[in-house]
Design a protein around this motif. Structure first.
Motif, mmCIF file in Angstrom:
data_model
loop_
_atom_site.group_PDB
_atom_site.id
_atom_site.type_symbol
_atom_site.label_atom_id
_atom_site.label_comp_id
_atom_site.label_asym_id
_atom_site.label_seq_id
_atom_site.Cartn_x
_atom_site.Cartn_y
_atom_site.Cartn_z
ATOM 1 N N LYS A 288 15.423 28.329 -14.821
ATOM 2 C CA LYS A 288 15.272 27.258 -15.803
ATOM 3 C C LYS A 288 16.594 26.534 -16.046
ATOM 4 O O LYS A 288 17.626 27.166 -16.232
ATOM 5 N N ASP A 289 16.529 25.206 -16.062
ATOM 6 C CA ASP A 289 17.674 24.361 -16.406
ATOM 7 C C ASP A 289 18.913 24.660 -15.559
ATOM 8 O O ASP A 289 20.023 24.810 -16.076
ATOM 9 N N LEU A 290 18.725 24.722 -14.250
ATOM 10 C CA LEU A 290 19.825 25.064 -13.347
ATOM 11 C C LEU A 290 20.974 24.062 -13.435
ATOM 12 O O LEU A 290 22.140 24.451 -13.414
ATOM 13 N N LYS A 291 20.664 22.790 -13.545
ATOM 14 C CA LYS A 291 21.717 21.774 -13.619
ATOM 15 C C LYS A 291 22.591 21.989 -14.857
ATOM 16 O O LYS A 291 23.823 21.938 -14.782
ATOM 17 N N GLU A 292 21.966 22.254 -15.981
ATOM 18 C CA GLU A 292 22.711 22.516 -17.220
ATOM 19 C C GLU A 292 23.518 23.811 -17.101
ATOM 20 O O GLU A 292 24.682 23.877 -17.522
ATOM 21 N N TYR A 293 22.922 24.852 -16.523
ATOM 22 C CA TYR A 293 23.606 26.126 -16.323
ATOM 23 C C TYR A 293 24.838 25.935 -15.430
ATOM 24 O O TYR A 293 25.924 26.452 -15.726
ATOM 25 N N HIS A 294 24.687 25.160 -14.369
ATOM 26 C CA HIS A 294 25.795 24.867 -13.466
ATOM 27 C C HIS A 294 26.941 24.190 -14.230
ATOM 28 O O HIS A 294 28.112 24.574 -14.085
ATOM 29 N N ASN A 295 26.626 23.211 -15.063
ATOM 30 C CA ASN A 295 27.651 22.535 -15.863
ATOM 31 C C ASN A 295 28.346 23.505 -16.809
ATOM 32 O O ASN A 295 29.567 23.425 -17.010
ATOM 33 N N GLN A 296 27.605 24.428 -17.405
ATOM 34 C CA GLN A 296 28.197 25.431 -18.295
ATOM 35 C C GLN A 296 29.187 26.313 -17.541
ATOM 36 O O GLN A 296 30.264 26.635 -18.055
ATOM 37 N N LEU A 297 28.818 26.708 -16.320
ATOM 38 C CA LEU A 297 29.716 27.557 -15.526
ATOM 39 C C LEU A 297 31.005 26.823 -15.188
ATOM 40 O O LEU A 297 32.101 27.392 -15.279
ATOM 41 N N LEU A 298 30.894 25.574 -14.783
ATOM 42 C CA LEU A 298 32.091 24.812 -14.417
ATOM 43 C C LEU A 298 32.996 24.544 -15.614
ATOM 44 O O LEU A 298 34.204 24.362 -15.452
ATOM 45 N N ALA A 299 32.437 24.551 -16.812
ATOM 46 C CA ALA A 299 33.226 24.313 -18.018
ATOM 47 C C ALA A 299 34.031 25.555 -18.432
ATOM 48 O O ALA A 299 34.959 25.444 -19.235
ATOM 49 N N LYS A 300 33.691 26.705 -17.882
ATOM 50 C CA LYS A 300 34.395 27.942 -18.229
ATOM 51 C C LYS A 300 35.639 28.112 -17.357
ATOM 52 O O LYS A 300 35.643 27.708 -16.195
ATOM 53 N N PRO A 301 36.679 28.717 -17.902
ATOM 54 C CA PRO A 301 37.940 28.876 -17.157
ATOM 55 C C PRO A 301 37.908 30.076 -16.194
ATOM 56 O O PRO A 301 38.722 30.989 -16.298
ATOM 57 N N TYR A 302 36.958 30.080 -15.260
ATOM 58 C CA TYR A 302 36.880 31.150 -14.266
ATOM 59 C C TYR A 302 37.367 30.572 -12.937
ATOM 60 O O TYR A 302 36.676 29.779 -12.300
ATOM 61 N N LYS A 303 38.562 30.950 -12.514
ATOM 62 C CA LYS A 303 39.197 30.299 -11.366
ATOM 63 C C LYS A 303 38.745 30.833 -10.011
ATOM 64 O O LYS A 303 39.069 30.254 -8.980
ATOM 65 N N PHE A 304 37.985 31.903 -9.977
ATOM 66 C CA PHE A 304 37.648 32.530 -8.706
ATOM 67 C C PHE A 304 36.377 31.996 -8.051
ATOM 68 O O PHE A 304 36.073 32.348 -6.920
ATOM 69 N N ASN A 305 35.618 31.166 -8.746
ATOM 70 C CA ASN A 305 34.358 30.687 -8.192
ATOM 71 C C ASN A 305 34.017 29.350 -8.835
ATOM 72 O O ASN A 305 33.876 29.270 -10.051
ATOM 73 N N ARG A 306 33.880 28.320 -8.048
ATOM 74 C CA ARG A 306 33.525 26.984 -8.518
ATOM 75 C C ARG A 306 32.334 26.507 -7.682
ATOM 76 O O ARG A 306 32.490 25.753 -6.727
ATOM 77 N N PRO A 307 31.132 26.952 -7.998
ATOM 78 C CA PRO A 307 29.981 26.667 -7.133
ATOM 79 C C PRO A 307 29.569 25.198 -7.156
ATOM 80 O O PRO A 307 29.757 24.495 -8.143
ATOM 81 N N SER A 308 29.007 24.778 -6.050
ATOM 82 C CA SER A 308 28.436 23.428 -5.997
ATOM 83 C C SER A 308 26.953 23.519 -6.314
ATOM 84 O O SER A 308 26.356 24.593 -6.263
ATOM 85 N N LEU A 309 26.389 22.387 -6.645
ATOM 86 C CA LEU A 309 24.953 22.277 -6.909
ATOM 87 C C LEU A 309 24.421 21.275 -5.904
ATOM 88 O O LEU A 309 24.895 20.141 -5.845
ATOM 89 N N GLU A 310 23.461 21.709 -5.106
ATOM 90 C CA GLU A 310 22.990 20.871 -4.010
ATOM 91 C C GLU A 310 21.481 20.725 -4.039
ATOM 92 O O GLU A 310 20.772 21.628 -4.478
#
Length: 119
Positions: free
Chosen positions: A71-93
């Motif tokens: 559910k709401d993958l696009k929003e979830y993706h944006n939440q992940l990118l907003a967090k300061p986790y430097k080891f993983n920056r996934p793309s959404l395709e």
């Protein structure tokens, strides 16, 4: 109805919690860690359940879980990118499945992969 729960091998409890709980937002449902023994725990996010284990014989690192109808993958993706986790920056395709389906893959510190599909 029966369900299936992936089991992922981990090697460092604290790194696993940083990835799964702090960054991805899973919650710990329960954990088992007798004195001087490896951790085994269940995590959940939305309707997903996942087991993590430090036990040597449970499974092999490098597994993959394919998650559908997230559910709401696009929003979830944006939440992940907003967090300061430097080891993983996934793309959404966009996927080739049609119907505006999106895909995001993350790889944990132990080589296990979570592939999210949704909208």
């Amino acid at each position: 109805m029966a369900s299936i729960i992936p089991i992922f091998r981990i090697f460092d409890y604290d790194k696993a919690l940083e990835f799964y709980v702090t960054w991805l937002g899973f919650k710990i449902d329960w954990e088992d860690k007798p004195d001087n023994a490896p951790h085994y725990l269940q995590l959940s996010l939305q309707d997903l359940h996942l087991h993590l284990t430090e036990h040597h014989g449970d499974c092999t690192p490098g597994a993959r879980a394919y998650i559908t109808l997230f559910k709401d993958l696009k929003e979830y993706h944006n939440q992940l990118l907003a967090k300061p986790y430097k080891f993983n920056r996934p793309s959404l395709e966009a996927t080739t499945h049609g119907g505006n389906t999106l895909c995001m893959e993350v790889i944990d510190p132990f080589g296990n992969r979570l592939t999210f599909h949704g909208r």
